[in-house]
Scaffold this motif. Structure first.
Motif, PDB file in Angstrom:
ATOM      1  N   GLY A  22     -10.185  -6.792   4.414  1.00  0.00           N
ATOM      2  CA  GLY A  22     -10.651  -7.993   3.734  1.00  0.00           C
ATOM      3  C   GLY A  22     -11.115  -7.730   2.316  1.00  0.00           C
ATOM      4  N   GLU A  23     -11.493  -6.482   2.037  1.00  0.00           N
ATOM      5  CA  GLU A  23     -11.929  -6.096   0.692  1.00  0.00           C
ATOM      6  C   GLU A  23     -10.775  -5.578  -0.164  1.00  0.00           C
ATOM      7  OE1 GLU A  23     -14.996  -6.333  -0.742  1.00  0.00           O
ATOM      8  OE2 GLU A  23     -15.612  -7.469   1.040  1.00  0.00           O
ATOM      9  N   GLY A  24      -9.565  -5.622   0.381  1.00  0.00           N
ATOM     10  CA  GLY A  24      -8.397  -5.215  -0.395  1.00  0.00           C
ATOM     11  C   GLY A  24      -7.964  -3.776  -0.205  1.00  0.00           C
ATOM     12  N   TYR A  25      -8.635  -3.041   0.695  1.00  0.00           N
ATOM     13  CA  TYR A  25      -8.229  -1.668   0.977  1.00  0.00           C
ATOM     14  C   TYR A  25      -7.144  -1.656   2.048  1.00  0.00           C
ATOM     15  CZ  TYR A  25     -12.670  -0.397  -1.286  1.00  0.00           C
ATOM     16  OH  TYR A  25     -13.705  -0.252  -2.177  1.00  0.00           O
ATOM     17  N   LEU A  26      -6.336  -0.609   2.055  1.00  0.00           N
ATOM     18  CA  LEU A  26      -5.447  -0.342   3.178  1.00  0.00           C
ATOM     19  C   LEU A  26      -6.213   0.557   4.138  1.00  0.00           C
ATOM     20  CD1 LEU A  26      -2.145   0.449   1.248  1.00  0.00           C
ATOM     21  CD2 LEU A  26      -2.619  -1.591   2.595  1.00  0.00           C
ATOM     22  N   ALA A 155       0.931  -6.861  -5.551  1.00  0.00           N
ATOM     23  CA  ALA A 155       0.105  -5.992  -4.701  1.00  0.00           C
ATOM     24  C   ALA A 155       0.852  -4.734  -4.265  1.00  0.00           C
ATOM     25  CB  ALA A 155      -0.387  -6.770  -3.486  1.00  0.00           C
ATOM     26  N   LYS A 156       2.066  -4.881  -3.743  1.00  0.00           N
ATOM     27  CA  LYS A 156       2.823  -3.719  -3.282  1.00  0.00           C
ATOM     28  C   LYS A 156       3.274  -2.855  -4.453  1.00  0.00           C
ATOM     29  CE  LYS A 156       2.636  -4.558   1.121  1.00  0.00           C
ATOM     30  NZ  LYS A 156       1.683  -3.777   1.943  1.00  0.00           N
ATOM     31  N   GLU A 157       3.641  -3.489  -5.563  1.00  0.00           N
ATOM     32  CA  GLU A 157       4.006  -2.729  -6.758  1.00  0.00           C
ATOM     33  C   GLU A 157       2.827  -1.870  -7.207  1.00  0.00           C
ATOM     34  OE1 GLU A 157       7.153  -5.685  -9.054  1.00  0.00           O
ATOM     35  OE2 GLU A 157       4.998  -5.984  -9.319  1.00  0.00           O
ATOM     36  N   TYR A 158       1.640  -2.472  -7.192  1.00  0.00           N
ATOM     37  CA  TYR A 158       0.449  -1.732  -7.607  1.00  0.00           C
ATOM     38  C   TYR A 158       0.191  -0.545  -6.684  1.00  0.00           C
ATOM     39  CZ  TYR A 158      -4.363  -0.324  -8.052  1.00  0.00           C
ATOM     40  OH  TYR A 158      -5.486   0.444  -8.186  1.00  0.00           O
ATOM     41  N   TYR A 163       0.066   5.263  -6.121  1.00  0.00           N
ATOM     42  CA  TYR A 163       0.414   6.462  -5.347  1.00  0.00           C
ATOM     43  C   TYR A 163       1.245   7.422  -6.191  1.00  0.00           C
ATOM     44  CZ  TYR A 163       1.753   9.112  -1.136  1.00  0.00           C
ATOM     45  OH  TYR A 163       1.942  10.090  -0.189  1.00  0.00           O
ATOM     46  N   LEU A 164       2.195   6.885  -6.944  1.00  0.00           N
ATOM     47  CA  LEU A 164       3.038   7.728  -7.789  1.00  0.00           C
ATOM     48  C   LEU A 164       2.224   8.393  -8.902  1.00  0.00           C
ATOM     49  CD1 LEU A 164       6.177   5.415  -8.088  1.00  0.00           C
ATOM     50  CD2 LEU A 164       6.060   7.602  -6.873  1.00  0.00           C
ATOM     51  N   GLN A 179       4.603   4.830   4.714  1.00  0.00           N
ATOM     52  CA  GLN A 179       3.344   4.888   5.454  1.00  0.00           C
ATOM     53  C   GLN A 179       2.162   4.564   4.555  1.00  0.00           C
ATOM     54  OE1 GLN A 179       3.296   8.783   7.246  1.00  0.00           O
ATOM     55  NE2 GLN A 179       4.713   8.197   8.868  1.00  0.00           N
ATOM     56  N   ARG A 180       2.228   5.018   3.310  1.00  0.00           N
ATOM     57  CA  ARG A 180       1.114   4.799   2.387  1.00  0.00           C
ATOM     58  C   ARG A 180       1.005   3.332   1.964  1.00  0.00           C
ATOM     59  NH1 ARG A 180      -2.640   7.510  -0.932  1.00  0.00           N
ATOM     60  NH2 ARG A 180      -3.600   5.870  -2.163  1.00  0.00           N
ATOM     61  N   VAL A 181       2.117   2.721   1.620  1.00  0.00           N
ATOM     62  CA  VAL A 181       2.099   1.372   1.052  1.00  0.00           C
ATOM     63  C   VAL A 181       2.158   0.289   2.127  1.00  0.00           C
ATOM     64  CG1 VAL A 181       3.306  -0.229  -0.494  1.00  0.00           C
ATOM     65  CG2 VAL A 181       3.106   2.192  -1.107  1.00  0.00           C
ATOM     66  N   TRP A 182       2.937   0.527   3.186  1.00  0.00           N
ATOM     67  CA  TRP A 182       3.103  -0.497   4.220  1.00  0.00           C
ATOM     68  C   TRP A 182       2.333  -0.185   5.504  1.00  0.00           C
ATOM     69  CZ3 TRP A 182       6.889   0.335   0.604  1.00  0.00           C
ATOM     70  CH2 TRP A 182       7.372  -0.793  -0.067  1.00  0.00           C
ATOM     71  N   GLY A 183       1.865   1.067   5.674  1.00  0.00           N
ATOM     72  CA  GLY A 183       1.064   1.421   6.839  1.00  0.00           C
ATOM     73  C   GLY A 183       1.868   2.099   7.931  1.00  0.00           C
TER      74      GLY A 183
END
Length: 228
Positions: A22-26, A155-158, A163-164, A179-183
């Protein structure tokens, strides 16, 4: 920013993941020390919330193992034990902070922000930098030091760009990116990664950055920072 919650109490683990999301973290979860240690070793996480009283390996043993492996991921210990000896033991093993249960979620979020700022070695204020490329972590804006051009990222681009940049000069596999971006539990395909890399390349071209995302055949991608 991606956070791993290693907590054996299912209700608390799920509540923490919901709050962080909810705070925007993965956020991902692990239910015991063995699973938590394996997930930390994947290198996918920017911060770990680590309970001390865990099945298989306790939190202190997990912390001891990851520090022995020279992994410097920030760790906030969570525990019902509040003695000075317990806190000193965790800090001596390399914990970055210590929070005693029960705790208020706003306090936990404040501790996460504090530890993140402390560990942001390649950040300048709210910015991440690689070569002439600058990513603003507050506004999700990508810009170049050599001109006034900037562009807002989705959001996903960011998440992919962050990560890059944090791993500039390193080859990252499509599996790691997914795994990092989509889980971990995502249904996303590897071609999702290719599509978003294409989006980022266009935006990097727009801001006229000398940095580039190179394809590594059969593996994944590498951000080459180039000259400043």
């Amino acid at each position: 920013m991606k956070i791993l919650v290693v907590e054996d109490e299912k209700g608390l683990r799920e509540a923490l993941i919901r709050t962080l999301s909810g705070e925007g973290y993965l956020a991902d979860g692990a239910a015991d020390g063995d699973e938590g240690y394996s997930m930390i070793c994947s290198g996918l996480y920017d911060l770990v919330l680590l309970d001390i009283m865990l099945p298989v390996y306790d939190g202190l043993e997990v912390l001891r193992r990851i520090r022995k492996q020279k992994m410097d991921v920030p760790v906030i210990m969570l525990t019902a034990r509040s003695t000075i000896e317990d806190k000193v033991g965790g800090m001596d093993l390399g914990a970055d902070d210590y929070l005693t249960k029960p705790f208020a979620m706003p306090e936990l979020l404040a501790r996460i922000r504090m530890v993140s700022r402390r560990k942001a070695g390649n950040s300048i204020d709210n910015r991440l930098k690689a070569g002439d490329l600058i990513l603003d972590t507050q506004t999700y804006t990508l810009s170049c030091t050599n001109n006034n051009r900037s562009v807002r990222l989705g959001a996903k681009e960011y998440q992919l760009m962050e990560y890059l940049i944090r791993n500039a000069g390193q080859i990252i596999s499509r599996e790691q990116i997914t795994q990092r971006v989509w889980g971990y539990d995502t249904d996303a395909e590897y071609n999702n990664v290719d599509v978003y890399v294409s989006f980022l390349r266009k935006k990097m071209k727009f801001v006229q950055s000398a940095a580039k995302i190179s394809s590594v055949r059969g593996v994944g991608y590498e951000l080459e920072a180039g000259p400043v």
